[in-house]
Write an enzyme that holds these catalytic residues in place. Structure first.
Site, short mmCIF file in Angstrom:
data_model
loop_
_atom_site.label_atom_id
_atom_site.label_comp_id
_atom_site.label_asym_id
_atom_site.label_seq_id
_atom_site.Cartn_x
_atom_site.Cartn_y
_atom_site.Cartn_z
N ASN A 175 -3.58 16.22 0.83
CA ASN A 175 -2.84 16.18 2.13
C ASN A 175 -3.37 17.48 2.94
OD1 ASN A 175 -1.32 13.97 2.42
ND2 ASN A 175 -0.77 14.52 0.42
N LYS A 180 0.74 -1.39 -0.08
CA LYS A 180 0.11 -0.05 -0.08
C LYS A 180 0.95 1.29 -0.07
CE LYS A 180 -1.20 1.95 3.24
NZ LYS A 180 -1.11 3.52 3.48
N THR A 232 9.15 -0.09 2.45
CA THR A 232 8.15 1.14 1.97
C THR A 232 6.92 1.16 3.15
OG1 THR A 232 6.52 1.92 0.43
CG2 THR A 232 6.64 -0.30 0.71
#
Lengths: 413, 413
Positions: free
Chosen positions: A408, A184, A195
């Site tokens: 974000n 993901k 990651t």
């Protein structure tokens, strides 16, 4: 979460065959999201060799601490991953939440807590209410089947727009073995030894220390070559499980890292991890273009990698690509700021096959129209030849769009 | 160029008194922009001490190379700065353009080419046609007057939305001296020993080696503490000129870096550079909020600075501030990725005076509403106490908005 699927998503997604010895189930534990799964449980039928690489963040999540302490044991029976809450920077409460989750998972799997592996992803700094797993993990364990890789990949998504899975088959001592994986993204991605979250399983009978050596090496050329925003997560976790089930079909037990029979497996593992890493770049928050940065002619591999990362992390390069502008001047800037050996007058820069600059200036043959046409595509390769040596590196990233800012700026509230 | 002035622009801008011995003129040379000035010439009436700090980029502009070669001479008679074209990555043509510009400037000022200082800002990779300066520089020299600081600051703007000037007065050996300065931003700002472009002049009689020592030290706490996007420019140039004209009014000639009479000057210079540096942050591309990052309790000043820069360069922290979200989790992430000594369980984080997190978890007294109100302001202070030592650092940046992406996706085309 974004609703639209990234335009860079792979056009087809593979059917994953089972990996003997591992089964999955997912559930809605109600951690944060409504109307979707947010927890996945992977059950290993027998004690399974495990290797992992974890974030090098100095402020890792409680689950990362847990895995780091358990990895030397090298043995797993169950993996529990939740989305919606990263259980990072949650202090003593975070540690208690991890301990409770492990206890519930061990009970569900009928194993020791030391055989439990955990990962959490989502918002940082909010307490994770692990009591929500009570009953849920038992239920998952009772329902687990070998064919739910994709569902598991779906349950661990946060701002991802598509589940990321990959599969390869290879041979070990002439016996066919399978490697499946999931990952993901999709923001806070600048993996530093791993990651955000990725889980890989194989039926190959490979001992944990060997697995660890294989994984670390393959990670350096795959997940550690992806960056979305240069922001290294507190939760980076990549775990590789080897159930050994293929031994029943005659696959040899591998216990030495130098075993020559490992060659095809090593290659297949790298292929699989690269596939997953590229899928992470394709699903970078707000991504509209996949950018592959190739650096050649550097003094060392480390130098090539650093220059490539400097280019891939530059907001000015990434916004230029978003604007379909072959702005090689910004590539020069990013090479220059990397601090690695470089000589302006030896640099060559290409976008795709089009060389736009060479020997410290614009290529005399540069054709604006041809370049503009190339920049309108959705996969952009930037190749820089440093002209000083023979080392090279490749990294993947995506463009920086207004959508990234929107995602974000609104995520937590 | 953006048309609207940054909402963070200083409400008032000072009138700059003359600095005896330096005069300015500006002109439209037609380098790139239409209908605005794009070249400024500063003329020093007598040989003037000069100090400078330049980009550490490995791919500097031709003008930076020129200044680096001339700074050891320590003497200036003329400064020429153009906007619209950075003359960076322009190869042999770039060097020729610099040589021609210097020749024309020396002729206009009636001095040697070694007394010419140059800077260029704007697009990278396009040849600069220096023949456009023919006649223009002569004309500037004939028109130069001491009162055109603001006009000069305007001529060197690129994506800046307001001209950046500052002035301070101090004393040297009891005699009043003046320091004036100007700077330009507004993207590709992560100064590495200097910012994009800044020029400062004083009438204090200070020898070039002393000036150099003062400037380097003051830069570390001012311009080197600003970042807009983490992208270090190929053209960073900060030059400080001391005409010495105040000697006529009795100011002492300073030739030793340790001279105690320098103390007020040193302080005044730092104040001026900090003012200009903050103006650069206030005019960061697309900026809607000024962010001041304070790191305290670090093991060393270098460590504090690196952690502060890691926070200030984080796209996730910057987009959170743009979204008026006091997302301390992302601050933790940025502390963690800095690679400097930090201990999650000792961290405290405040937004303004509101402590949101302490000892590795949310502050029990945290009040979402109060914090949200604070985040709606246009000046945000983020303070992190590492809890391991006594060193501190402060850096300035701005939020990351969709406007930044728009400005940089459209800039060259």
């Amino acid at each position: 979460m974004s609703s639209a699927i990234s335009p860079l998503a792979p056009k087809t997604s593979p059917e994953l065959p089972p990996v003997d010895g591992v089964r999955f189930a997912t559930a809605e534990a109600g951690i944060r999201y409504k109307g979707r799964t947010d927890v996945m449980l992977a059950l290993f039928d027998a004690p399974t060799a495990v290797a992992g690489v974890l974030t090098r963040s100095k402020c890792p999540s409680a689950a990362v601490d847990w895995c780091r302490d358990r990895l030397p044991g090298g043995e797993a029976r169950v993996l529990v991953v939740n989305s919606g809450n990263a259980n990072a920077f949650t202090g003593m409460k975070g540690r208690k939440a991890v301990e409770l989750t492990a206890k519930l998972a061990a009970k569900a799997a009928g194993c020791r807590a030391s055989q439990v592996f955990l990962a959490s992803t989502g918002v940082i700094g909010e307490p994770l209410d692990a009591e929500k797993f009570e009953g849920v993990l038992d239920d998952c364990a009772s329902r687990a089947t070998p064919d739910q890789w994709r569902e598991a990949a779906q349950a661990i998504m946060t701002t991802d727009t598509f589940p990321k899975v990959a599969t390869v088959t290879t041979t070990l001592g002439g016996v066919r073995v399978t490697i499946n994986g999931m990952a993901k993204g999709a923001g806070m991605i600048a993996p530093d030894m791993a990651t955000m979250l990725s889980f890989v399983a194989t039926d190959a009978p490979i001992a944990a220390p060997v697995l660890q050596a294989l994984l670390r090496k393959a990670t350096d050329r795959t997940f550690n070559c992806v960056t979305i925003d240069g922001d290294t997560s507190t939760s980076d976790t990549l775990l590789l499980f080897a159930t050994g089930a293929a031994a029943a079909r005659g696959a040899p037990q591998i216990t030495a890292p130098g075993d020559r029979r490992l060659a095809p497996f090593r290659k297949a593992l790298t292929t699989l991890l690269r596939d997953l890493a590229q899928q992470v770049a394709r699903d970078g928050e707000g991504a509209r273009k996949l950018i592959t940065v190739n650096v050649q002619g550097a003094k060392s591999e480390r130098s090539a990698h650093r220059i490539a990362m400097s280019i891939a992390n530059s907001p000015l390069v990434k916004t230029a690509v978003a604007g379909e502008d072959a702005n090689w001047g910004r590539v020069v800037m990013a090479v220059g700021k990397a601090g690695e050996p470089a000589d302006r007058d030896r640099l060559s820069i290409s976008f795709g096959d089009i060389r736009v600059a060479c020997q410290g200036a614009r290529d005399p043959a540069y054709d604006e129209e041809q370049t503009s046409a190339y920049m309108r595509g959705d996969e952009i390769a930037i190749t820089v030849d440093i002209g000083l040596g023979r080392a090279s590196a490749t990294v993947w990233t995506c463009d920086l769009t207004k959508e990234y800012v929107a995602i974000n700026g609104d995520y937590r509230s």
